[in-house]
Design an enzyme around this catalytic site. Structure first.
Site, PDB file in Angstrom:
ATOM      1  N   VAL A 178     133.907 -79.198 -28.975  1.00 50.35           N
ATOM      2  CA  VAL A 178     134.850 -78.681 -29.968  1.00 50.35           C
ATOM      3  C   VAL A 178     135.516 -79.848 -30.695  1.00 50.35           C
ATOM      4  O   VAL A 178     136.071 -80.749 -30.065  1.00 50.35           O
ATOM      5  CB  VAL A 178     135.912 -77.789 -29.305  1.00 50.35           C
ATOM      6  CG1 VAL A 178     137.000 -77.424 -30.298  1.00 50.35           C
ATOM      7  CG2 VAL A 178     135.264 -76.529 -28.748  1.00 50.35           C
ATOM      8  N   HIS A 181     140.471 -77.034 -34.260  1.00 48.18           N
ATOM      9  CA  HIS A 181     140.724 -75.605 -34.390  1.00 48.18           C
ATOM     10  C   HIS A 181     141.969 -75.402 -35.244  1.00 48.18           C
ATOM     11  O   HIS A 181     142.789 -76.316 -35.413  1.00 48.18           O
ATOM     12  CB  HIS A 181     140.871 -74.908 -33.028  1.00 48.18           C
ATOM     13  CG  HIS A 181     141.841 -75.567 -32.096  1.00 48.18           C
ATOM     14  ND1 HIS A 181     141.494 -75.965 -30.821  1.00 48.18           N
ATOM     15  CD2 HIS A 181     143.150 -75.917 -32.240  1.00 48.18           C
ATOM     16  CE1 HIS A 181     142.541 -76.512 -30.220  1.00 48.18           C
ATOM     17  NE2 HIS A 181     143.567 -76.489 -31.057  1.00 48.18           N
ATOM     18  N   GLU A 217     138.621 -76.581 -41.179  1.00 50.91           N
ATOM     19  CA  GLU A 217     139.749 -76.016 -40.433  1.00 50.91           C
ATOM     20  C   GLU A 217     140.817 -75.456 -41.369  1.00 50.91           C
ATOM     21  O   GLU A 217     141.447 -74.432 -41.062  1.00 50.91           O
ATOM     22  CB  GLU A 217     140.348 -77.071 -39.498  1.00 50.91           C
ATOM     23  CG  GLU A 217     139.398 -77.611 -38.438  1.00 50.91           C
ATOM     24  CD  GLU A 217     138.810 -76.530 -37.543  1.00 50.91           C
ATOM     25  OE1 GLU A 217     139.395 -75.431 -37.451  1.00 50.91           O
ATOM     26  OE2 GLU A 217     137.742 -76.783 -36.942  1.00 50.91           O
ATOM     27  N   HIS A 226     134.673 -67.485 -39.790  1.00 54.16           N
ATOM     28  CA  HIS A 226     133.410 -68.214 -39.843  1.00 54.16           C
ATOM     29  C   HIS A 226     132.381 -67.439 -40.656  1.00 54.16           C
ATOM     30  O   HIS A 226     132.390 -66.209 -40.696  1.00 54.16           O
ATOM     31  CB  HIS A 226     132.866 -68.467 -38.433  1.00 54.16           C
ATOM     32  CG  HIS A 226     133.499 -69.638 -37.769  1.00 54.16           C
ATOM     33  ND1 HIS A 226     133.694 -69.723 -36.408  1.00 54.16           N
ATOM     34  CD2 HIS A 226     134.003 -70.792 -38.279  1.00 54.16           C
ATOM     35  CE1 HIS A 226     134.276 -70.876 -36.118  1.00 54.16           C
ATOM     36  NE2 HIS A 226     134.473 -71.535 -37.235  1.00 54.16           N
ATOM     37  N   ASP A 377     115.898 -74.110 -50.028  1.00 55.90           N
ATOM     38  CA  ASP A 377     116.288 -75.455 -50.451  1.00 55.90           C
ATOM     39  C   ASP A 377     115.099 -76.287 -50.915  1.00 55.90           C
ATOM     40  O   ASP A 377     115.219 -77.089 -51.842  1.00 55.90           O
ATOM     41  CB  ASP A 377     116.988 -76.190 -49.302  1.00 55.90           C
ATOM     42  CG  ASP A 377     118.313 -75.552 -48.929  1.00 55.90           C
ATOM     43  OD1 ASP A 377     118.961 -74.984 -49.825  1.00 55.90           O
ATOM     44  OD2 ASP A 377     118.690 -75.611 -47.753  1.00 55.90           O
ATOM     45  N   ASP A 426     116.360 -81.630 -49.747  1.00 58.87           N
ATOM     46  CA  ASP A 426     116.625 -81.153 -51.110  1.00 58.87           C
ATOM     47  C   ASP A 426     115.343 -80.765 -51.834  1.00 58.87           C
ATOM     48  O   ASP A 426     115.331 -79.824 -52.634  1.00 58.87           O
ATOM     49  CB  ASP A 426     117.336 -82.240 -51.927  1.00 58.87           C
ATOM     50  CG  ASP A 426     118.714 -82.567 -51.388  1.00 58.87           C
ATOM     51  OD1 ASP A 426     119.309 -81.688 -50.746  1.00 58.87           O
ATOM     52  OD2 ASP A 426     119.191 -83.694 -51.612  1.00 58.87           O
TER      53      ASP A 426
END
Length: 512
Positions: A178, A181, A217, A226, A377, A426
């Site tokens: 993590v 947050h 964040e 999300h 892409d 790309d």
């Protein structure tokens, strides 16, 4: 005879250790999955034994939920792709529960923020700049303004913390895992944003970009959940991007503007379209394709056209060849039937004999893509195998041009299938047996059979541009190996050499 016996015993020793090692690895993976699903998918296990039927079915259901969110093949089992996602550094905000939808935002447009402490990884001025730019990402597409204060309580309180910290109900887990947050708008912890001090924070992409993580964040601090769009800033897993590029996808913009609205419209003087320059050192391409003995490079409304045996480069408007095609194409390739497919968003066109065929555009989903794929892409067809690779975010699909179906076992992560080229592509095309992958202002010449990079060059080396002194990008790409899994290969090679050395030593001892 003695040496043979010793070799046999050594083999048995190594072989007998494998099942125990595998069992331990499986247990560790199960513990990882339980912790991950508990933190991000509200998994609640009764007792400590996951093999119980009730807990087992609950775990399978949560794995399926997680796989569906990330666009994986939904199996309910801990396959390698699922575990790889679980091990990827990410945001600490759950993917489900109260964060499953876009939340109500702040009831005002003028917000304040305060930086409570600074990371020693970066200069204070660089931290200030990263935070300011991360907030500007959102103010550029909304009526929101952000003012820094130096004391008192701000709407968004920013801090670098470790492990369990203060009154925060969430915790950090040390390096990786993590990264940060944040809490949705509201009183108390509302808007507060925390970063894990155990990470290596940078102002670029060498470690973890504070700008990119902060921008993500702050999306939560403004009320966003999300997104499962892998190109979105609000995608939960960390993806290294060029910090100088604008990081918001249309999905991010639509989400934030659904809460706060867009910028006030003011009349402005229209600007003419920008004309790209072939020898711009920062040149990037929208799409590239072979077309018989030519290669076409697409950029905005224009294209460059080169021939395999001629050094001249032609620069044209796309509309001069195909008036019905849009500008800003996103992918293109030539299939084994000498047809060109070009892509933009959820549509594709087919070109034959320099003419766009009737009944096009058509949906990309008829090729076998799931509904959550909104654009391609890059694409390249391997003319030897007649397999086409489609690149979508950090994933690649493989399409069989003979059966006209997607191959099983896909999508796969780009970093695993094409080690060394990085997370995203790309544009791409094939030339003289090599794949050429383009990302930003670099291109990677790739040996398909060896699965390795042979050269790294600037994108415009095809245009006979004169390279400035010391500008070559043809170097040893040790950093690229961080993506490639070659460390694992080197580990196995070292283990093999160690075993060989032990056997050789035992043979010498037995000979005395």
């Amino acid at each position: 005879m003695k040496s043979f016996l010793l070799l046999f015993l050594l083999f048995v020793t190594f072989s007998s250790a494998l099942p125990a090692d595998q069992k331990m690895e499986n247990e560790e993976n199960m513990q990882l999955a339980q912790a991950y699903l508990n933190q991000f998918y509200s998994l609640e296990i009764e007792g400590s034994h996951l093999v119980q039927s009730k807990n087992g079915s609950l775990l399978d259901g949560k794995i399926r939920e997680m796989q569906a969110f990330f666009g994986l093949t939904v199996t309910g089992t801990l396959d390698s792709n699922t575990l790889e996602i679980m091990k990827t550094p990410r945001c600490g905000v759950p993917d489900v529960g109260q964060y499953g939808y876009t939340l109500p935002g702040w009831r005002k447009y003028n917000l304040t923020y305060r930086i409570m402490n600074y990371t020693p990884d970066m200069a204070r001025a660089d931290v200030d700049e990263a935070i300011q730019k991360a907030l500007e990402v959102w103010s550029k597409v909304t009526p929101l303004t952000f003012t820094k204060i130096f004391k008192g309580i701000a709407d968004i309180m920013i801090a670098f913390r470790t492990r369990v910290h203060g009154r925060c109900p969430r915790y950090f887990d040390g390096p990786l895992g993590v990264l940060g947050h944040a809490f949705p708008p509201g009183l108390g912890l509302g808007g507060d944003t925390h970063f894990d001090e155990d990470e290596n924070w940078t102002k670029d992409t060498a470690g973890f970009s504070l700008f990119l993580v902060a921008a993500h964040e702050f999306g939560h601090a403004l009320g966003l959940s999300h997104s499962n769009d892998q190109t979105a800033l609000m995608f939960p897993n960390y993806v290294s991007l060029d910090p100088s590029k604008y990081p918001l996808s249309q999905d991010d913009i639509d989400g934030i503007q659904s809460i706060y609205g867009g910028l006030p419209t003011t009349p402005s003087k229209p600007k003419g379209p920008k004309i790209p320059h072939a020898c711009d050192p920062d040149l990037t391409f929208d799409a590239i394709t072979n077309i018989r003995r030519e290669v076409m490079f697409f950029k905005g409304r224009h294209l460059w056209r080169i021939y395999h045996d001629i050094t001249d480069v032609e620069f044209e408007l796309i509309a001069s060849f195909w008036p019905s095609l849009p500008a800003d194409l996103q992918a293109a390739y030539e299939n084994p039937r000498d047809k060109i497919l070009v892509f933009k968003d959820e549509n594709f066109w087919m070109i034959g004999a320099y003419n766009v065929l009737p009944r096009y555009p058509r949906s990309i989903h008829i090729l076998g893509f799931p509904r959550y794929v909104k654009k391609i892409d890059a694409a390249v067809c391997d003319q030897d195998t007649r397999k086409t690779y489609f690149f979508v975010g950090i994933w690649c699909w493989r399409y069989d041009e003979m059966t006209r179906t997607m191959d099983r076992g896909y999508p796969q992560r780009i970093v695993r299938h094409f080690p060394g080229i990085g997370l995203r592509v790309d544009a791409a095309f094939q030339h003289k047996g090599f794949f050429y992958f383009f990302r930003g202002s670099k291109q990677f010449e790739y040996d398909i059979k060896a699965k390795s990079i042979t050269r790294i060059m600037r994108t415009n080396t095809w245009f006979q541009c004169k390279e400035p002194l010391n500008s070559s990008l043809d170097f040893h790409f040790n950093q690229e190996k961080a993506y490639s899994g070659e460390v694992e290969t080197l580990h196995h090679q070292s283990l093999s050499l160690l075993i060989f050395g032990i056997v050789h030593l035992l043979n010498k001892i037995c000979s005395y």
